[in-house]
Enzyme design. Structure first.
Site, PDB file in Angstrom:
ATOM      1  CB  VAL A  98      70.158  30.805  15.802  1.00 23.99           C
ATOM      2  CG1 VAL A  98      70.610  31.185  17.246  1.00 23.99           C
ATOM      3  CG2 VAL A  98      71.188  29.742  15.288  1.00 23.99           C
ATOM      4  CE1 TYR A  99      69.807  30.822  21.132  1.00 18.38           C
ATOM      5  CE2 TYR A  99      67.953  31.659  22.434  1.00 18.38           C
ATOM      6  CZ  TYR A  99      69.114  31.707  22.280  1.00 18.38           C
ATOM      7  OH  TYR A  99      70.153  32.723  23.030  1.00 18.38           O
ATOM      8  CB  SER A 100      67.708  24.680  19.873  1.00 21.18           C
ATOM      9  OG  SER A 100      67.117  25.185  20.942  1.00 21.18           O
ATOM     10  N   GLY A 108      64.974  27.521  15.012  1.00 21.74           N
ATOM     11  CA  GLY A 108      63.612  28.084  14.701  1.00 21.74           C
ATOM     12  C   GLY A 108      62.706  27.373  15.598  1.00 21.74           C
TER      13      GLY A 108
END
Length: 310
Positions: free
Chosen positions: A50-52, A60
């Protein structure tokens, strides 16, 4: 080197957070940080699918940037890579099918054939633990994942998960990732720590520097211009915040190091903690973090910090 719980993963006692990659650090800056981190003796990198999501690069991007660095540097075998599943908008939850798809997508972005430590990013109470752990066990058996961890789990749910793995013969969580630092102690120490300690797990705390507050750059009447200013400044409104800064200042002066170095060294010295997570958006921020791996605080300094932070 320190062993991560009951796994076969050995790491230096600092975990570089990848949440800033693609957000406050572009690809070139991120690659420079990663190069300097490894050159400075670090070997443990943390990210998530989930970053960022909150950045222009989107979810991704952190994994993608780490992947291009791994491909360019040729240092895959020199580092331990951790990433997470459950929070990405199109990969929510810990259902078996979601985990299977998410891991392949993370492997592709990271340009690697295995994830060393794969985290359940958050508990999913709508999915049976046996389904989640069975899927993780498949990944371990297939060699896509070496070990698994639980992030943001309560002590009760962690206990239930460990019991499920034992009962079903599945791979078991070897580590936890919870919010824990000098100004955020009560919840972890009261709830999860006893379970972690009793089962030989490792703790890899996030927000180790309290959104930058424990770097010492936020003081009464002195606020730094940064993305995390509001969160960090909130600690100044409680009596504990200034007390902790005073104790940190004293220890930092005695050792000739930065305040952040002392804060991380204190956390590293706590029961169950193996490698605190801290991020750096520039190479210049790294020395203070790297120095924490070798700083040994005296019993008097540890006691003073403990008293100030309660």
């Amino acid at each position: 080197m320190t062993r991560i719980g009951t796994s076969d993963l050995d790491v230096r006692p600092l975990n570089l957070g990848g949440n800033v990659f693609g957000w406050t650090a572009d690809e070139a800056a991120s690659h420079a940080v990663l190069d300097a981190f490894v050159e400075g003796g670090g070997d443990f990198i943390d990210t998530a699918d989930v970053y960022s999501a909150w950045s222009d690069g989107g979810a991704g991007i952190s994994e993608t940037i780490i992947g291009t660095w791994l491909a360019k540097s040729g240092k895959r075998d020199q580092v331990v890579i951790a990433t997470k599943v459950a929070s990405k908008e199109d990969r929510k939850g810990l259902g078996a099918d979601n985990i299977r798809k998410a891991v392949d997508e993370s492997l592709q972005r990271l340009q690697t054939d295995r994830i060393d430590l794969y985290w359940a990013h958050q508990d999913d109470k709508d999915t049976p633990l046996a389904e989640t752990l069975g899927a993780f066990d498949e990944l371990v058996t297939a060699g896509k994942v070496r070990a698994i961890g639980a992030s943001n789990y309560s002590g009760a749910r962690l206990t239930e998960a460990l019991e499920t793995s034992r009962r079903e013969g599945f791979a078991s969580y070897v580590a936890v990732q919870n919010h824990y630092n000098l100004v955020e102690r009560e919840e972890y120490e009261r709830d999860a720590l006893p379970v972690v300690e009793a089962n030989g797990l490792a703790s890899l705390p996030y927000f180790s520097l309290a959104s930058g507050f424990l770097t010492g750059k936020y003081r009464p009447g002195q606020l730094a211009d940064s993305q995390r200013q509001a969160n960090a400044a909130a600690y100044l409104d409680s009596p504990r915040g200034p007390r902790v800064l005073e104790a940190l200042d004293t220890a930092a002066a005695a050792h000739g190091v930065d305040v952040a170095t002392v804060a991380l060294a204190w956390l590293r010295s706590q029961p169950t903690v193996v490698a605190p997570i801290a991020s750096a958006r520039t190479v210049e921020q790294l020395p203070a973090l790297l120095a924490s791996m070798d700083l040994e605080l005296t019993s008097e300094e540890l006691s003073a910090l403990d008293h100030a932070s309660r």
